[in-house]
Design an enzyme around this catalytic site. Structure first.
Site, PDB file in Angstrom:
ATOM      1  N   TYR A 142      -0.414  -5.889  -3.361  1.00  0.00           N
ATOM      2  CA  TYR A 142       0.639  -5.543  -2.401  1.00  0.00           C
ATOM      3  C   TYR A 142       0.037  -4.615  -1.362  1.00  0.00           C
ATOM      4  CZ  TYR A 142       4.958  -3.337  -0.614  1.00  0.00           C
ATOM      5  OH  TYR A 142       5.965  -2.857   0.190  1.00  0.00           O
ATOM      6  N   ASP A 237      -7.885  -1.832   0.545  1.00  0.00           N
ATOM      7  CA  ASP A 237      -6.599  -1.125   0.634  1.00  0.00           C
ATOM      8  C   ASP A 237      -6.593  -0.063  -0.465  1.00  0.00           C
ATOM      9  OD1 ASP A 237      -3.063  -2.077   0.460  1.00  0.00           O
ATOM     10  OD2 ASP A 237      -4.096  -0.155   0.623  1.00  0.00           O
ATOM     11  N   LYS A 265      -0.382   7.976   0.568  1.00  0.00           N
ATOM     12  CA  LYS A 265       0.003   8.664  -0.655  1.00  0.00           C
ATOM     13  C   LYS A 265      -0.637  10.049  -0.815  1.00  0.00           C
ATOM     14  CE  LYS A 265       1.024   4.199  -2.781  1.00  0.00           C
ATOM     15  NZ  LYS A 265       2.440   4.089  -3.175  1.00  0.00           N
TER      16      LYS A 265
HETATM   17  P1  KE4 Z   1       4.000   2.246   1.987  1.00  0.00           P
HETATM   18  O1  KE4 Z   1       4.311   1.447   3.249  1.00  0.00           O
HETATM   19  O2  KE4 Z   1       5.034   2.011   0.899  1.00  0.00           O
HETATM   20  O3  KE4 Z   1       3.734   3.724   2.265  1.00  0.00           O
HETATM   21  O4  KE4 Z   1       2.607   1.698   1.413  1.00  0.00           O
HETATM   22  C1  KE4 Z   1       2.477   0.333   1.146  1.00  0.00           C
HETATM   23  C2  KE4 Z   1       1.333   0.116   0.166  1.00  0.00           C
HETATM   24  C3  KE4 Z   1       0.143  -0.393   0.646  1.00  0.00           C
HETATM   25  N1  KE4 Z   1      -0.910  -0.590  -0.184  1.00  0.00           N
HETATM   26  C4  KE4 Z   1      -0.829  -0.283  -1.499  1.00  0.00           C
HETATM   27  C5  KE4 Z   1      -2.018  -0.520  -2.375  1.00  0.00           C
HETATM   28  C6  KE4 Z   1       0.367   0.246  -2.037  1.00  0.00           C
HETATM   29  O5  KE4 Z   1       0.438   0.528  -3.361  1.00  0.00           O
HETATM   30  C7  KE4 Z   1       1.472   0.454  -1.194  1.00  0.00           C
HETATM   31  C8  KE4 Z   1       2.806   0.980  -1.701  1.00  0.00           C
HETATM   32  N2  KE4 Z   1       2.937   1.070  -3.116  1.00  0.00           N
HETATM   33  C9  KE4 Z   1       4.263   0.910  -3.654  1.00  0.00           C
HETATM   34  C10 KE4 Z   1       4.171   1.169  -5.162  1.00  0.00           C
HETATM   35  N3  KE4 Z   1       3.608   0.104  -5.854  1.00  0.00           N
HETATM   36  C11 KE4 Z   1       5.257   1.790  -2.995  1.00  0.00           C
HETATM   37  C12 KE4 Z   1       6.562   1.978  -3.742  1.00  0.00           C
HETATM   38  C13 KE4 Z   1       7.714   1.415  -2.946  1.00  0.00           C
HETATM   39  O6  KE4 Z   1       7.585   0.296  -2.394  1.00  0.00           O
HETATM   40  O7  KE4 Z   1       8.761   2.102  -2.926  1.00  0.00           O
END
Ligand code: KE4
Length: 428
Positions: A142, A237, A265
């Site tokens: 993701y 990523d 994060k």
């Molecule tokens: P954000 O747009 O949610 O800040 O980041 C997206 C993203 C991109 N790349 C990786 C490897 C990520 O894990 C994420 C976001 N992770 C999820 C948790 N698995 C965010 C939690 C959510 O969607 O509320």
């Protein structure tokens, strides 16, 4: 009705699904979410006054635990000087210098406001730099909710991407190819079928979004060789792994240098943040230095920079990453001991302070083996753990995050709760 349930009913009246991000809605867990009131260290308190040992950690940012004094003080001090300016600040230079110093492949970096913005921008840059349109992602990885990533593997030899969400144009989806994690042949096939068409490969070097899945030996090096051979950009990523698996993230742990890296994060300490960076020859193509446009009103926000820098400085000054490894290893060892005493179908995957307990007895090495897990059994286990005072992420396909605030007593309490909860989970 509990206060949590009351709040959820009210939330659903004003927000889609009652949440601002889908995973928080506890879908598939057959209960309503706990509403956080406050948290400190590894403990979180919900709207009914229940305390839990927390392993969500806001899905990765809170590597020091909740409301760490150094982080709160840094944010408070920054806020007292103003919240945002629309002109540059020196603290953005400090963060950029820290990223360049610690992340092996990054020579220049751009701050943004989320992981999604970081990955979207990195792909735009890769397409501009190569003049190509296609990208490759991996099943189970993701990269945020950008249109080019909400794609599932299509049928047919070309594995043409198809939209994984309404609203994603088929024409755009067809520019994303989907390969299998830990399967280099699935990537070679894409390059063989459409040589010189692929702008970039984007991957979570350690997957965290299908649950934790480590790269097989040689897999990342194989991707590095294939992208170099075909003139494609390799994007790691590291939104989740960056500054978590060590100061240099997964690329330092595995000794592979991507062309671009996305971060998020941990570098925001819990405040909205993202970043993308890499070779200066690539990053110099980003506006206003170059023609690739990308912008953000609150990019490099001084409070987020202060929080992220405070976290990283505490980790550096207190040998944080080594201590984190000790804590996470204690949890894994304890879980392995429990697993040896039960016939429950369980597999533990851990890389550093990211860990997933899969309800399957087969090794989990890719999306297919991850999704073979028993989700209903996981949901029963989740509910039992909550009842036993432990708040896990509400999905089989998320990572547990150990923080520096989880001490040996917290880990041992967690293991006691696992013993009790596995029994409850095995009853249908
Ligand atoms: P954000 O747009 O949610 O800040 O980041 C997206 C993203 C991109 N790349 C990786 C490897 C990520 O894990 C994420 C976001 N992770 C999820 C948790 N698995 C965010 C939690 C959510 O969607 O509320």
């Amino acid at each position: 009705m509990s206060r949590n349930d009351e709040l959820f009913e009210s939330a659903k009246a004003y927000m889609p699904g009652g949440v601002n991000s889908p995973v928080r809605a506890f879908r598939g867990i057959d209960m309503s979410p706990r509403f956080a009131v406050e948290a400190r260290g590894c403990r979180i308190t919900d709207a009914d006054g229940q305390d839990y040992i927390d392993y969500i950690g806001a899905y990765g940012p809170l590597i020091l635990g909740h409301a760490h004094p150094s982080v709160v003080d840094a944010v408070r001090a920054a806020a007292s000087r103003g919240l945002a300016f629309g002109v540059p600040t020196a603290v953005e230079i400090e963060m950029a210098k820290k990223v360049v110093a610690l992340v092996p492949s990054v020579e220049k970096v751009r701050m943004v406001n989320s992981g999604t913005e970081a990955t979207m921008s990195a792909v735009r840059l890769a397409r501009a730099a190569t003049g190509r349109d296609q990208i490759v992602k991996f099943e189970g990885c993701y990269h945020g909710h950008g249109d080019s990533f909400l794609i599932k593997a299509g049928s047919g030899a070309l594995t043409l991407g198809i939209p994984d969400s309404p609203g994603v144009p088929a024409s755009l989806a067809s520019l994303t190819r989907v390969a299998r994690f830990n399967d280099l042949d699935s990537v070679r096939t894409l390059f063989d079928q459409e040589p010189e068409q692929i702008a970039a490969i984007i991957i979570e070097p350690v997957a965290g979004n299908m649950g934790v899945v480590a790269p097989a030996p040689g897999f990342l090096r194989g991707l590095r060789e294939l992208t170099s051979q075909h003139g494609s950009v390799l994007i790691f990523d590291e939104v989740m792994t960056g500054f978590r698996l060590g100061p240099g993230g997964a690329q330092e742990l595995y000794g592979i240098q991507p062309d671009l890296t996305t971060l998020g994060k941990v570098i925001g300490g819990g405040l909205p943040v993202g970043a993308y960076g890499g070779k200066a020859s690539l990053m110099e193509q980003v506006a206003p230095a170059g023609p690739v446009y990308q912008a953000g009103t609150l990019s490099g926000n001084p409070l987020a920079m202060a929080a992220g820098l405070a976290q990283i400085e505490v980790l550096e000054e207190t040998n944080g990453w080594e201590r984190l490894e000790e804590r996470a290893a204690r949890l894994e060892d304890g879980l392995a001991e429990i697993l040896s005493e039960t016939d429950a179908p369980l597999t533990i995957n851990r890389v550093g302070s990211m860990l997933t307990l899969f309800f399957t007895e087969r090794p989990v090495t890719d999306f297919d083996s991850a999704t073979a897990s028993d989700r209903k059994r996981h949901a029963r286990f989740f509910r039992a753990m909550l009842h036993n005072g432990i708040h896990l992420p509400p999905s089989q396909f998320e990572a547990l995050f150990v923080s520096l605030a989880h001490d040996n007593h917290d880990i041992d309490r967690t293991l006691e709760a696992v013993r009790k909860s596995l029994a409850a989970a095995s009853e249908g």
